[in-house]
Design a protein around this motif. Structure first.
Motif, PDB file in Angstrom:
ATOM      1  N   ALA A   1     -20.644  22.717  15.715  1.00 34.38           N
ATOM      2  CA  ALA A   1     -21.548  23.808  16.098  1.00 34.38           C
ATOM      3  C   ALA A   1     -22.567  24.114  15.009  1.00 34.38           C
ATOM      4  O   ALA A   1     -23.649  24.652  15.297  1.00 34.38           O
ATOM      5  N   PHE A   2     -22.259  23.752  13.772  1.00 33.45           N
ATOM      6  CA  PHE A   2     -23.178  24.025  12.655  1.00 33.45           C
ATOM      7  C   PHE A   2     -24.305  22.994  12.562  1.00 33.45           C
ATOM      8  O   PHE A   2     -25.344  23.255  11.939  1.00 33.45           O
ATOM      9  N   ILE A   3     -24.120  21.830  13.184  1.00 32.08           N
ATOM     10  CA  ILE A   3     -25.097  20.733  13.062  1.00 32.08           C
ATOM     11  C   ILE A   3     -26.519  21.165  13.430  1.00 32.08           C
ATOM     12  O   ILE A   3     -27.468  20.857  12.682  1.00 32.08           O
ATOM     13  N   PRO A   4     -26.757  21.875  14.548  1.00 36.21           N
ATOM     14  CA  PRO A   4     -28.146  22.235  14.895  1.00 36.21           C
ATOM     15  C   PRO A   4     -28.826  23.139  13.875  1.00 36.21           C
ATOM     16  O   PRO A   4     -30.057  23.227  13.848  1.00 36.21           O
ATOM     17  N   PHE A   5     -28.043  23.810  13.036  1.00 31.26           N
ATOM     18  CA  PHE A   5     -28.599  24.781  12.096  1.00 31.26           C
ATOM     19  C   PHE A   5     -28.743  24.203  10.686  1.00 31.26           C
ATOM     20  O   PHE A   5     -29.145  24.909   9.768  1.00 31.26           O
ATOM     21  N   MET A   6     -28.404  22.918  10.523  1.00 31.64           N
ATOM     22  CA  MET A   6     -28.573  22.237   9.243  1.00 31.64           C
ATOM     23  C   MET A   6     -29.967  21.618   9.222  1.00 31.64           C
ATOM     24  O   MET A   6     -30.223  20.588   9.849  1.00 31.64           O
ATOM     25  N   ASN A   7     -30.887  22.264   8.501  1.00 32.98           N
ATOM     26  CA  ASN A   7     -32.286  21.838   8.511  1.00 32.98           C
ATOM     27  C   ASN A   7     -32.699  21.069   7.262  1.00 32.98           C
ATOM     28  O   ASN A   7     -33.826  20.585   7.179  1.00 32.98           O
ATOM     29  N   THR A   8     -31.819  20.960   6.298  1.00 36.25           N
ATOM     30  CA  THR A   8     -32.170  20.281   5.056  1.00 36.25           C
ATOM     31  C   THR A   8     -32.395  18.786   5.279  1.00 36.25           C
ATOM     32  O   THR A   8     -31.801  18.181   6.176  1.00 36.25           O
ATOM     33  N   THR A   9     -33.261  18.217   4.464  1.00 33.32           N
ATOM     34  CA  THR A   9     -33.478  16.771   4.491  1.00 33.32           C
ATOM     35  C   THR A   9     -32.787  16.096   3.308  1.00 33.32           C
ATOM     36  O   THR A   9     -33.055  14.926   3.006  1.00 33.32           O
TER      37      THR A   9
ATOM     38  N   ILE B   1     -32.908  18.057  21.225  1.00 31.36           N
ATOM     39  CA  ILE B   1     -31.771  17.205  20.911  1.00 31.36           C
ATOM     40  C   ILE B   1     -30.737  17.880  20.010  1.00 31.36           C
ATOM     41  O   ILE B   1     -29.538  17.660  20.157  1.00 31.36           O
ATOM     42  N   GLN B   2     -31.182  18.746  19.075  1.00 28.48           N
ATOM     43  CA  GLN B   2     -30.210  19.343  18.167  1.00 28.48           C
ATOM     44  C   GLN B   2     -29.206  20.227  18.895  1.00 28.48           C
ATOM     45  O   GLN B   2     -28.053  20.370  18.458  1.00 28.48           O
ATOM     46  N   TYR B   3     -29.611  20.779  20.020  1.00 33.06           N
ATOM     47  CA  TYR B   3     -28.727  21.719  20.715  1.00 33.06           C
ATOM     48  C   TYR B   3     -27.681  21.040  21.594  1.00 33.06           C
ATOM     49  O   TYR B   3     -26.766  21.707  22.086  1.00 33.06           O
ATOM     50  N   ILE B   4     -27.789  19.722  21.766  1.00 31.41           N
ATOM     51  CA  ILE B   4     -26.705  19.056  22.494  1.00 31.41           C
ATOM     52  C   ILE B   4     -25.419  19.067  21.679  1.00 31.41           C
ATOM     53  O   ILE B   4     -24.325  18.939  22.234  1.00 31.41           O
ATOM     54  N   PHE B   5     -25.541  19.267  20.367  1.00 36.84           N
ATOM     55  CA  PHE B   5     -24.339  19.365  19.546  1.00 36.84           C
ATOM     56  C   PHE B   5     -23.634  20.702  19.760  1.00 36.84           C
ATOM     57  O   PHE B   5     -22.425  20.809  19.559  1.00 36.84           O
ATOM     58  N   LEU B   6     -24.390  21.723  20.168  1.00 37.79           N
ATOM     59  CA  LEU B   6     -23.743  22.974  20.589  1.00 37.79           C
ATOM     60  C   LEU B   6     -22.982  22.775  21.896  1.00 37.79           C
ATOM     61  O   LEU B   6     -21.887  23.318  22.080  1.00 37.79           O
TER      62      LEU B   6
ATOM     63  N   GLN C   1     -34.795  10.368  13.718  1.00 43.19           N
ATOM     64  CA  GLN C   1     -36.001  10.839  14.391  1.00 43.19           C
ATOM     65  C   GLN C   1     -36.291  12.321  14.146  1.00 43.19           C
ATOM     66  O   GLN C   1     -37.455  12.717  14.094  1.00 43.19           O
ATOM     67  N   HIS C   2     -35.261  13.141  14.016  1.00 44.96           N
ATOM     68  CA  HIS C   2     -35.455  14.590  13.892  1.00 44.96           C
ATOM     69  C   HIS C   2     -35.419  15.056  12.435  1.00 44.96           C
ATOM     70  O   HIS C   2     -36.270  15.834  12.011  1.00 44.96           O
ATOM     71  N   ILE C   3     -34.426  14.569  11.670  1.00 44.45           N
ATOM     72  CA  ILE C   3     -34.300  14.999  10.270  1.00 44.45           C
ATOM     73  C   ILE C   3     -35.179  14.154   9.367  1.00 44.45           C
ATOM     74  O   ILE C   3     -35.748  14.641   8.389  1.00 44.45           O
ATOM     75  N   GLY C   4     -35.314  12.859   9.673  1.00 45.43           N
ATOM     76  CA  GLY C   4     -36.221  12.010   8.906  1.00 45.43           C
ATOM     77  C   GLY C   4     -35.567  11.090   7.897  1.00 45.43           C
ATOM     78  O   GLY C   4     -36.249  10.537   7.023  1.00 45.43           O
ATOM     79  N   PHE C   5     -34.246  10.881   8.002  1.00 43.87           N
ATOM     80  CA  PHE C   5     -33.588   9.949   7.100  1.00 43.87           C
ATOM     81  C   PHE C   5     -33.938   8.506   7.464  1.00 43.87           C
ATOM     82  O   PHE C   5     -34.090   8.163   8.648  1.00 43.87           O
TER      83      PHE C   5
END
Length: 198
Positions: A99-107, A173-178, A46-50
């Motif tokens: 902690a790095f997951i929210p900052f991974m913006n690549t598709t 949602i991405q920040y729940i991984f933080l 839903q967020h990254i688009g895979f």
């Protein structure tokens, strides 16, 4: 009688730094798994688009560390260095990679597969050592303690989504991984508390 035995078991665990530490480490690791099983596919789709086939490829690569590392790490812990060092390294890898997951913006598929592979490297380190350490400190007669160890799995699937749901009231949602990375810090804390077997 069962209630009395359960309370007695809890008291013994609380008084044993090693059993208490490894039970809590296992519980926090299981919270990590509950987060990832429920929220990572949703996040990637839903967020990254895979697409779901792409997520299937990512998850296939992601799970390889459990096949590649757990047996040799178990042997290493038994014969050379003990579990504590491997457990600590596992939680450190888990904390930083999560902690790095929210900052991974690549598709792009490959970077995500690598990042999630790294998270499972940490998880495989932690999983095999919590199991190995625990069963070195109990025997077949400790059924109540073993039951508590096993119940960490279903309880984590209540606590993990509860933490995530509270987080989603305030954060994207991405920040729940933080938040998950912060929870994993407690796993590192409890890992330092146990006495090594070597």
């Amino acid at each position: 009688y069962d209630d009395i035995a359960f309370i007695s078991t809890l008291k013994c665990i609380r008084e044993s730094r090693n059993i208490n530490g490894i039970l809590m480490s296992q519980f926090i690791l299981r919270i990590f798994f509950s987060f990832m099983v429920i929220y990572m596919p949703i996040y990637l789709n839903q967020h990254i688009g895979f697409s779901w086939p792409e997520i299937g490829i990512i998850f296939t690569i992601m799970l390889l560390p459990f096949v590649l590392f757990e047996y040799p790490l178990g042997r290493l812990a038994d014969t050379k260095i003990g579990e504590k060092e491997i457990l600590i390294i596992g939680f450190i890898i888990l904390i930083f990679s999560t902690a790095f997951i929210p900052f991974m913006n690549t598709t792009s598929l490959i970077p995500w597969a690598i990042l999630l592979f790294i998270t499972r490297v940490g998880a495989s380190f932690a999983e095999i050592t919590t199991e190995s350490y625990f069963f070195k400190h109990v025997d077949g007669t400790d059924t109540s303690t073993i039951s508590l160890f096993r119940i960490t799995r279903p309880v984590s699937y209540i606590v993990g989504p509860l933490i995530a749901t509270i987080g989603l009231f305030f954060l994207n949602i991405q920040y729940i991984f933080l938040i998950l990375a912060v929870v994993l810090l407690f796993g590192l804390y409890f890992s330092f508390k146990i006495k090594d077997t070597k």
